[in-house]
Scaffold this motif. Structure first.
Motif, PDB file in Angstrom:
ATOM      1  N   GLY A  85       6.460   1.292 -11.989  1.00 23.31           N
ATOM      2  CA  GLY A  85       6.502   1.861 -13.333  1.00 23.31           C
ATOM      3  C   GLY A  85       5.616   3.074 -13.512  1.00 23.31           C
ATOM      4  N   PHE A  86       4.890   3.504 -12.465  1.00 21.42           N
ATOM      5  CA  PHE A  86       3.973   4.652 -12.517  1.00 21.42           C
ATOM      6  C   PHE A  86       2.920   4.474 -13.618  1.00 21.42           C
ATOM      7  N   ASP A  87       2.558   3.248 -13.922  1.00 23.14           N
ATOM      8  CA  ASP A  87       1.623   2.981 -14.997  1.00 23.14           C
ATOM      9  C   ASP A  87       1.121   1.551 -14.858  1.00 23.14           C
ATOM     10  N   VAL A  88       0.214   1.149 -15.714  1.00 19.63           N
ATOM     11  CA  VAL A  88      -0.123  -0.268 -15.793  1.00 19.63           C
ATOM     12  C   VAL A  88       0.933  -0.954 -16.660  1.00 19.63           C
ATOM     13  N   ARG A  89       1.234  -2.187 -16.353  1.00 21.83           N
ATOM     14  CA  ARG A  89       2.284  -2.918 -17.073  1.00 21.83           C
ATOM     15  C   ARG A  89       1.829  -3.216 -18.505  1.00 21.83           C
ATOM     16  N   ARG A  90       2.728  -2.999 -19.472  1.00 22.33           N
ATOM     17  CA  ARG A  90       2.406  -3.182 -20.879  1.00 22.33           C
ATOM     18  C   ARG A  90       3.037  -4.464 -21.414  1.00 22.33           C
ATOM     19  N   LEU A  91       2.432  -5.025 -22.460  1.00 13.36           N
ATOM     20  CA  LEU A  91       2.959  -6.242 -23.074  1.00 13.36           C
ATOM     21  C   LEU A  91       4.002  -5.928 -24.136  1.00 13.36           C
ATOM     22  N   ALA A  92       3.767  -4.914 -24.942  1.00 14.38           N
ATOM     23  CA  ALA A  92       4.694  -4.532 -26.011  1.00 14.38           C
ATOM     24  C   ALA A  92       4.453  -3.078 -26.370  1.00 14.38           C
ATOM     25  N   ALA A 100       0.823  -1.205   0.000  1.00 14.04           N
ATOM     26  CA  ALA A 100       0.000   0.000   0.000  1.00 14.04           C
ATOM     27  C   ALA A 100       0.863   1.264   0.000  1.00 14.04           C
ATOM     28  N   LEU A 101       1.977   1.261   0.749  1.00 15.74           N
ATOM     29  CA  LEU A 101       2.827   2.446   0.813  1.00 15.74           C
ATOM     30  C   LEU A 101       3.426   2.757  -0.556  1.00 15.74           C
ATOM     31  N   ASP A 102       3.869   1.725  -1.273  1.00 12.74           N
ATOM     32  CA  ASP A 102       4.400   1.937  -2.622  1.00 12.74           C
ATOM     33  C   ASP A 102       3.338   2.550  -3.532  1.00 12.74           C
ATOM     34  N   GLN A 103       2.132   2.044  -3.437  1.00  8.76           N
ATOM     35  CA  GLN A 103       1.042   2.567  -4.257  1.00  8.76           C
ATOM     36  C   GLN A 103       0.770   4.037  -3.930  1.00  8.76           C
ATOM     37  N   GLN A 104       0.746   4.364  -2.644  1.00  6.53           N
ATOM     38  CA  GLN A 104       0.436   5.736  -2.230  1.00  6.53           C
ATOM     39  C   GLN A 104       1.525   6.710  -2.661  1.00  6.53           C
ATOM     40  N   LEU A 105       2.794   6.319  -2.486  1.00  3.87           N
ATOM     41  CA  LEU A 105       3.897   7.199  -2.884  1.00  3.87           C
ATOM     42  C   LEU A 105       3.898   7.429  -4.392  1.00  3.87           C
ATOM     43  N   LEU A 162       1.292   7.264  -6.436  1.00  2.00           N
ATOM     44  CA  LEU A 162       0.169   8.139  -6.766  1.00  2.00           C
ATOM     45  C   LEU A 162       0.438   9.582  -6.364  1.00  2.00           C
ATOM     46  N   ASP A 163       1.044   9.788  -5.195  1.00  2.54           N
ATOM     47  CA  ASP A 163       1.370  11.153  -4.744  1.00  2.54           C
ATOM     48  C   ASP A 163       2.229  11.865  -5.787  1.00  2.54           C
ATOM     49  N   PHE A 164       3.250  11.161  -6.276  1.00  6.19           N
ATOM     50  CA  PHE A 164       4.137  11.768  -7.276  1.00  6.19           C
ATOM     51  C   PHE A 164       3.375  12.113  -8.547  1.00  6.19           C
ATOM     52  N   LEU A 165       2.562  11.165  -9.049  1.00  2.00           N
ATOM     53  CA  LEU A 165       1.850  11.398 -10.302  1.00  2.00           C
ATOM     54  C   LEU A 165       0.874  12.569 -10.195  1.00  2.00           C
ATOM     55  N   HIS A 166       0.131  12.624  -9.098  1.00  5.19           N
ATOM     56  CA  HIS A 166      -0.832  13.718  -8.937  1.00  5.19           C
ATOM     57  C   HIS A 166      -0.113  15.067  -8.922  1.00  5.19           C
ATOM     58  N   ALA A 204     -11.598  12.161  -5.970  1.00  4.04           N
ATOM     59  CA  ALA A 204     -11.576  12.953  -4.740  1.00  4.04           C
ATOM     60  C   ALA A 204     -10.215  13.630  -4.550  1.00  4.04           C
ATOM     61  N   ARG A 205      -9.142  12.921  -4.895  1.00  5.90           N
ATOM     62  CA  ARG A 205      -7.800  13.507  -4.764  1.00  5.90           C
ATOM     63  C   ARG A 205      -7.618  14.676  -5.721  1.00  5.90           C
ATOM     64  N   ILE A 206      -8.160  14.569  -6.924  1.00 10.86           N
ATOM     65  CA  ILE A 206      -8.054  15.664  -7.884  1.00 10.86           C
ATOM     66  C   ILE A 206      -8.827  16.883  -7.389  1.00 10.86           C
ATOM     67  N   VAL A 207     -10.032  16.666  -6.886  1.00  8.36           N
ATOM     68  CA  VAL A 207     -10.824  17.778  -6.348  1.00  8.36           C
ATOM     69  C   VAL A 207     -10.064  18.470  -5.221  1.00  8.36           C
ATOM     70  N   LEU A 208      -9.515  17.687  -4.306  1.00  3.34           N
ATOM     71  CA  LEU A 208      -8.758  18.267  -3.191  1.00  3.34           C
ATOM     72  C   LEU A 208      -7.545  19.042  -3.703  1.00  3.34           C
ATOM     73  N   GLY A 209      -6.826  18.476  -4.684  1.00  7.11           N
ATOM     74  CA  GLY A 209      -5.649  19.153  -5.227  1.00  7.11           C
ATOM     75  C   GLY A 209      -5.991  20.458  -5.908  1.00  7.11           C
ATOM     76  N   LEU A 210      -7.099  20.492  -6.658  1.00 10.44           N
ATOM     77  CA  LEU A 210      -7.500  21.720  -7.332  1.00 10.44           C
ATOM     78  C   LEU A 210      -7.934  22.796  -6.345  1.00 10.44           C
ATOM     79  N   LEU A 211      -8.674  22.393  -5.314  1.00 11.02           N
ATOM     80  CA  LEU A 211      -9.110  23.366  -4.314  1.00 11.02           C
ATOM     81  C   LEU A 211      -7.930  23.886  -3.496  1.00 11.02           C
ATOM     82  N   GLU A 212      -6.981  23.018  -3.226  1.00  5.52           N
ATOM     83  CA  GLU A 212      -5.837  23.391  -2.392  1.00  5.52           C
ATOM     84  C   GLU A 212      -4.893  24.336  -3.117  1.00  5.52           C
TER      85      GLU A 212
END
Length: 491
Positions: A428-435, A36-41, A43-47, A72-80
């Motif tokens: 990879g900051f993305d979904v894994r790709r095949l090619a 979960a921590l890897d996922q959160q970090l 996402l934080d960077f990408l946002h 919800a994260r986008i709304v919070l980021g825009l308001l902030e």
């Protein structure tokens, strides 16, 4: 100069697609191969990266089929960071925020309002957005009972005026801030909550999640409580309690397709086999409803569906990748021309209803099978791959098969190929790709598949930022137009 501009456009388009895939699939929860921590970090960077560099796109993402967590994260980021936008940008963002809040589940919005308060965002525009959303709620008394702390936090933050007297808003104010002052309430739910403290019969009048606590306090038997509470349950609450209560009054055919698939893969094999006709009929009905106007329009469709061990997901997303694959199986069957669909599971299993997470991921072998012509020697019009992309038996075979096939056997692109991935790769900051040449899109709910196939074409590298921005503008206009139509219908 032209080459550098084109390169910059391609980079911008790739960044936008990367964020869209993350916003669709990632929820900050543990996945099969990342914590979960890897996922959160990640996402934080990408946002932060997309909001700072592509603020217009960041706001426009609210019009896409992203999940509620990222909305919800986008709304919070825009308001902030409202000070970083111009006046026209703030107006557009305000409309997008209002439209997205109207579509979010109320519990998610109240949680967001709590984050807004904790972040100290208290400008006039933010208070107006919150106040308008509260004013549009169909029954604030119901919300006060079911989401009491959320309503209380929001009312304090926007300085909601609750007059004295017995009108609805006055009663909500007394309920939240002056409990015990009124001997009774005119609003039936508020009064049921008051009576439920000492009267067992009032428990069944409350929303299910609130009634559960009072039922435990009164020592009510679970079976008796569920029977009394059934009329007030939501469809999802009925589905969650169905297996435990063994009740037969749940109409599975009205459930959303992916929710229904999650329910099916959680059942033991014996129950799935015994209820085959019921479950299969419900899945097909939900799939036809999800296909809508696209039903039967995709021609010959072949699918490779991942039921390897990694499709078991995690403790927080139990069997979700498998459920998405199962839902896509039935949806693709509905999208294909009658009798023109073939679904291949990585395990080799032929009975979709009895799939389970098992074994390695031989995507390459199944892709070879899927590229074989169907009955009558006809090639598929579409090949859809639903997988987390961890091709490991042998590793990398699927990507190589697709590369050679596209270069040597189908350079004219007679068969459209798309890979949809239900798992976010935090590293990879993305979904894994095949090619590289295979368009890939993140997917959370199978119902979004037709729209995701459309956005996945931008990942092929043959279109630039201009086309992608035009697509986003169309989605924003459609999104805001639908919201205005809904407002007019309600007024």
């Amino acid at each position: 100069m032209r080459r550098s501009e084109n390169s910059a456009d391609l980079v911008a388009a790739e960044d936008v697609l990367l964020f869209a895939n993350a916003a669709i699939t990632a929820t900050g929860q543990r996945e099969f191969r990342s914590g979960a921590l890897d996922q959160q970090l990640s996402l934080d960077f990408l946002h932060t990266y997309v909001r700072v560099n592509y603020r217009r796109v960041y706001a426009a993402s609210l019009a896409l089929d992203i999940n509620d967590h990222n909305a919800a994260r986008i709304v919070l980021g825009l308001l902030e960071t409202a000070g970083e936008a111009g006046a026209e940008e703030r107006r557009t963002e305000g409309r997008l925020i209002a439209a997205r809040l109207a579509r979010l589940p109320p519990q998610r919005v109240y949680r967001l309002f709590g984050e807004v308060r904790r972040a100290g965002i208290n400008n006039r525009r933010t208070r107006a957005i919150m106040r308008d959303w509260l004013a549009a709620r169909p029954d604030l008394g119901h919300d006060a009972v079911k989401y009491r702390s959320g309503v209380k936090t929001a009312a304090r933050h926007v300085h909601l005026r609750c007059p004295q007297g017995t009108e609805p808003l006055a009663e909500v104010g007394a309920f939240l801030f002056r409990p015990g002052k009124l001997p009774r309430y005119e609003h039936p739910l508020l009064d049921a909550w008051r009576r439920a403290h000492y009267e067992q019969g009032a428990v069944a009048e409350l929303p299910f999640t609130v009634a559960e606590g009072f039922a435990a306090r009164h020592g009510m038997k679970r079976e008796v409580f569920l029977k009394r509470a059934a009329p007030r349950m939501t469809r999802l609450e009925r589905l969650r309690t169905h297996a435990a209560s063994q009740r037969a009054d749940v109409d599975l055919a009205v459930m959303p397709l992916t929710r229904l698939a999650l329910y099916v893969v959680a059942l033991p094999f014996e129950q799935r086999a015994a209820r085959r006709a019921e479950l299969t009929g419900a899945l097909r009905t939900a799939a036809r409803r999800a296909a809508g106007r696209h039903a039967g329009s995709w021609g010959r469709v072949h699918a490779v569906l991942d039921d390897s061990f990694s499709s078991s997901g995690s403790g927080q997303k139990r069997r979700r990748p498998l459920a998405v694959a199962l839902a896509c199986h039935y949806l693709l069957e509905a999208l294909a021309a009658p009798g023109a669909y073939r679904g291949l599971w990585t395990s080799g299993r032929g009975d979709a209803l009895l799939v389970r997470p098992w074994g390695p991921t031989p995507l390459g072998m199944r892709v070879l099978d899927a590229l074989e012509p169907g009955p009558g020697g006809a090639e598929a019009d579409r090949l859809v791959i639903v997988s987390d992309g961890w091709d490991n038996a042998p590793a990398g075979l699927a990507g190589e098969v697709l590369r050679v096939w596209r270069a040597r056997l189908d350079p004219g692109r007679r068969t459209a190929v798309v890979h949809v991935n239900p798992v976010y790769d935090a590293d990879g900051f993305d979904v894994r790709r095949l090619a590289a040449g295979v368009p890939t899109a993140g997917i959370r709910d199978a119902e979004d598949l037709p729209a995701l196939v459309e956005i996945a074409r931008f990942a092929e590298g043959r279109t630039g930022a201009a086309e992608l921005h035009a697509y986003l503008d169309r989605r924003v206009a459609l999104f805001l137009g639908e919201q205005e139509t809904e407002k007019e219908a309600m007024s």
